[in-house]
Design a protein around this motif. Structure first.
Motif, PDB file in Angstrom:
ATOM      1  N   ALA A  41      32.302   2.038   6.068  1.00 49.56           N
ATOM      2  CA  ALA A  41      31.117   2.891   6.145  1.00 49.56           C
ATOM      3  C   ALA A  41      29.924   2.210   5.489  1.00 49.56           C
ATOM      4  N   SER A  42      30.156   1.553   4.353  1.00 47.17           N
ATOM      5  CA  SER A  42      29.081   0.826   3.678  1.00 47.17           C
ATOM      6  C   SER A  42      28.562  -0.310   4.548  1.00 47.17           C
ATOM      7  N   ALA A  43      29.480  -1.037   5.162  1.00 44.12           N
ATOM      8  CA  ALA A  43      29.087  -2.147   6.029  1.00 44.12           C
ATOM      9  C   ALA A  43      28.317  -1.641   7.248  1.00 44.12           C
ATOM     10  N   GLU A  44      28.783  -0.548   7.844  1.00 43.23           N
ATOM     11  CA  GLU A  44      28.088   0.029   9.003  1.00 43.23           C
ATOM     12  C   GLU A  44      26.689   0.502   8.606  1.00 43.23           C
ATOM     13  N   ALA A  45      26.581   1.134   7.435  1.00 45.32           N
ATOM     14  CA  ALA A  45      25.277   1.612   6.972  1.00 45.32           C
ATOM     15  C   ALA A  45      24.333   0.449   6.721  1.00 45.32           C
ATOM     16  N   ALA A  46      24.851  -0.634   6.116  1.00 46.35           N
ATOM     17  CA  ALA A  46      24.027  -1.800   5.853  1.00 46.35           C
ATOM     18  C   ALA A  46      23.581  -2.448   7.165  1.00 46.35           C
ATOM     19  N   GLU A  47      24.491  -2.517   8.125  1.00 46.24           N
ATOM     20  CA  GLU A  47      24.156  -3.100   9.429  1.00 46.24           C
ATOM     21  C   GLU A  47      23.110  -2.247  10.146  1.00 46.24           C
ATOM     22  N   ALA A  48      23.262  -0.937  10.092  1.00 45.58           N
ATOM     23  CA  ALA A  48      22.298  -0.032  10.728  1.00 45.58           C
ATOM     24  C   ALA A  48      20.922  -0.177  10.071  1.00 45.58           C
ATOM     25  N   ALA A  49      20.895  -0.346   8.748  1.00 47.16           N
ATOM     26  CA  ALA A  49      19.627  -0.523   8.031  1.00 47.16           C
ATOM     27  C   ALA A  49      18.967  -1.835   8.429  1.00 47.16           C
ATOM     28  N   ASP A  50      19.768  -2.885   8.650  1.00 47.00           N
ATOM     29  CA  ASP A  50      19.237  -4.182   9.070  1.00 47.00           C
ATOM     30  C   ASP A  50      18.651  -4.129  10.472  1.00 47.00           C
TER      31      ASP A  50
END
Length: 168
Positions: free
Chosen positions: A157-166
């Motif tokens: 979830a953290s990785a997905e959130a970071a990717e979405a923010a990027d």
């Protein structure tokens, strides 16, 4: 042993991945609802709901805690936790007090009655274990696997959130 098909195997096989009975999330959801049904019956004698029981478990284990810390232990936000704590306070099991050091912080303390309820609750885990039909080793193994699953999903979830923010 045959390899599990990947979701990309074929269009027909791919549709199998969308079957409800293939979803781990649904299996966990169904198990959670089944647990809640058993807990509802067992906790009735204690006058607690399952979420209230979880709050009491944390307080019995850690003692007085700020609402924020209590929420961290339970993975609940204050909007969900506050009504639970209020109902426990009305029941006479906990007391909420504003911190003298920080007016924004509310400390949750067990009352004498809340502390005494722990003795009556000692039977709950044994009854739940019996209801599962698993032996203690199986329960421990399942809990460990679920803990690993939780860590993996939190990381994803953290990785997905970071990717979405990027992407933004």
């Amino acid at each position: 042993m045959t390899a599990s098909p990947t979701p990309q195997t074929s269009a027909a096989a791919g549709s199998d991945w969308l079957r409800l009975d293939r979803q781990i999330c649904f299996s966990l959801h169904a198990a959670s609802r089944a647990f809640n049904g058993v807990y509802r019956v067992i906790l009735k004698d204690l006058g607690l709901t399952y979420p209230q029981y979880l709050v009491m478990l944390v307080l019995w284990e850690h003692g007085d805690l700020p609402v924020k810390k209590l929420g961290e232990h339970l993975r609940l936000d204050s909007g969900t936790l506050s009504p639970l704590v209020k109902r426990l306070e009305v029941a006479g099991l906990v007391r909420r007090e504003r911190s003298a050091r920080d007016e924004r912080s509310v400390q949750v303390r067990l009352t004498e009655e809340g502390g005494a309820l722990r003795e009556r609750a000692l039977e709950v885990p044994r009854r739940i274990a019996a209801a599962t039909g698993f032996d203690l080793a199986e329960i421990g193994e399942l809990r460990e696997r679920l803990d690993r699953l939780t860590l993996a999903l939190d990381a994803a979830a953290s990785a997905e959130a970071a990717e979405a923010a990027d992407v933004r």
